[in-house]
Design an enzyme around this catalytic site. Structure first.
Site, short mmCIF file in Angstrom:
data_model
loop_
_atom_site.label_atom_id
_atom_site.label_comp_id
_atom_site.label_asym_id
_atom_site.label_seq_id
_atom_site.Cartn_x
_atom_site.Cartn_y
_atom_site.Cartn_z
N ARG A 172 71.11 64.93 -42.98
CA ARG A 172 70.94 66.38 -42.77
C ARG A 172 70.59 67.10 -44.07
NH1 ARG A 172 74.61 71.04 -41.49
NH2 ARG A 172 73.61 72.32 -39.89
N ILE A 189 69.30 76.31 -39.10
CA ILE A 189 69.46 74.93 -38.64
C ILE A 189 70.76 74.92 -37.85
CG2 ILE A 189 70.38 74.31 -40.94
CD1 ILE A 189 69.57 71.41 -40.42
N SER A 190 70.73 74.38 -36.63
CA SER A 190 71.89 74.47 -35.75
C SER A 190 73.08 73.69 -36.30
CB SER A 190 71.54 73.91 -34.36
OG SER A 190 70.40 74.54 -33.85
N GLN A 191 74.25 74.05 -35.77
CA GLN A 191 75.49 73.35 -36.11
C GLN A 191 75.40 71.89 -35.61
OE1 GLN A 191 78.66 74.59 -33.62
NE2 GLN A 191 80.26 74.02 -35.08
N PRO A 192 75.83 70.92 -36.41
CA PRO A 192 75.77 69.53 -35.95
C PRO A 192 76.42 69.30 -34.58
CG PRO A 192 76.26 69.57 -38.28
CD PRO A 192 76.25 71.01 -37.82
#
Ligand code: SAH
Length: 220
Positions: free
Chosen positions: A32, A58-61
């Site tokens: 990431r 960027i989205s949360q994992p």
């Protein structure tokens, strides 16, 4: 060897109910840190969304992991993603399916994501600069469609580009900071809809902005 920050992230995701080992291993194999901007590199393996260029995120994992798990992506699948952003979600999907088609309206973001795909030798991701509301007619129908930007309701044009037996997933809601992650399963004649969790995504915006590119692909 996988570094300890990645292992901790995988453990957090497992604790939150991500149980599909294929998904966890795709996340483990996708660095990431490559997908975040320099100032945020030290936070890359925290379970949080982070800002990227062009005012996007960027989205949360956890949301990437849950979306990927719920999509139930198979090795022979062709998957459409709307909202390439950093490219992270596309890179995770690319580990699990035959081909990822991803559309982004901000050219600087798309160019940066393409460079990352090349760096990681992810050759099964095809990109397009354009407005995702129309989907990708020339490549339709898709086995799976993932929207990573919020819509007030799922555009029929996208449901129409889903194969029978296909799944579409995306943040749906009329509020700016509150949507539901909705899963739509298409069978031959009908569709069924399930709400999974509350989420906050940036909105899906129609049209394509005018942007000048510098040599390194960043926005001026
Ligand atoms: N999937 C991304 C997260 C993207 S954030 C990742 O893994 O990093 C949502 C993205 O959707 C933003 O980059 C935004 O520019 C893009 N977007 C918004 N409206 C769009 C549209 N109509 N067509 C294509 N992309 C769009």
């Amino acid at each position: 060897m996988t570094d300890t920050r990645t292992i901790s992230l995988i453990m957090v995701l497992r604790g939150q109910g991500i149980s599909d080992n294929r998904v966890l291993s795709a996340i483990e194999r996708t660095p990431r840190a490559v997908f975040v901007d320099k100032p945020f590199e030290s936070s890359a393996y925290e379970n949080s969304a982070l800002p990227i260029a062009c005012g996007q995120t960027i989205s949360q994992p956890y949301v990437v992991a849950l979306s990927t798990q719920e999509l139930d992506v198979q090795p022979n699948h062709r998957v459409l993603e709307i909202g390439t952003g950093s490219g992270y979600q596309a890179a995770v999907l690319a580990q699990l399916c035959r081909m990822v088609y991803t559309i982004e309206r901000h050219k600087p973001l798309l160019r940066q994501a393409e460079a990352r795909f090349r760096q990681l030798k992810l050759h099964n991701i095809v990109t397009r600069h354009g407005d995702g509301f129309a989907g990708w007619l020339e490549q339709a129908p898709f086995d799976r469609i993932l929207l990573t930007a919020a819509v007030p309701e799922v555009p029929q044009a996208l449901i129409d580009q889903l194969k029978p037996g296909g799944i579409l997933l995306g943040p749906v809601g009329k509020e700016q900071f509150a949507q539901d992650l909705v899963k739509i399963a298409r069978t031959d004649g009908s569709t069924s809809e399930t709400s999974l969790i509350p989420v906050v995504f940036v909105p899906m915006i129609p049209g394509v902005p005018q942007e000048k590119l510098q040599g390194n692909g960043r926005k001026k």
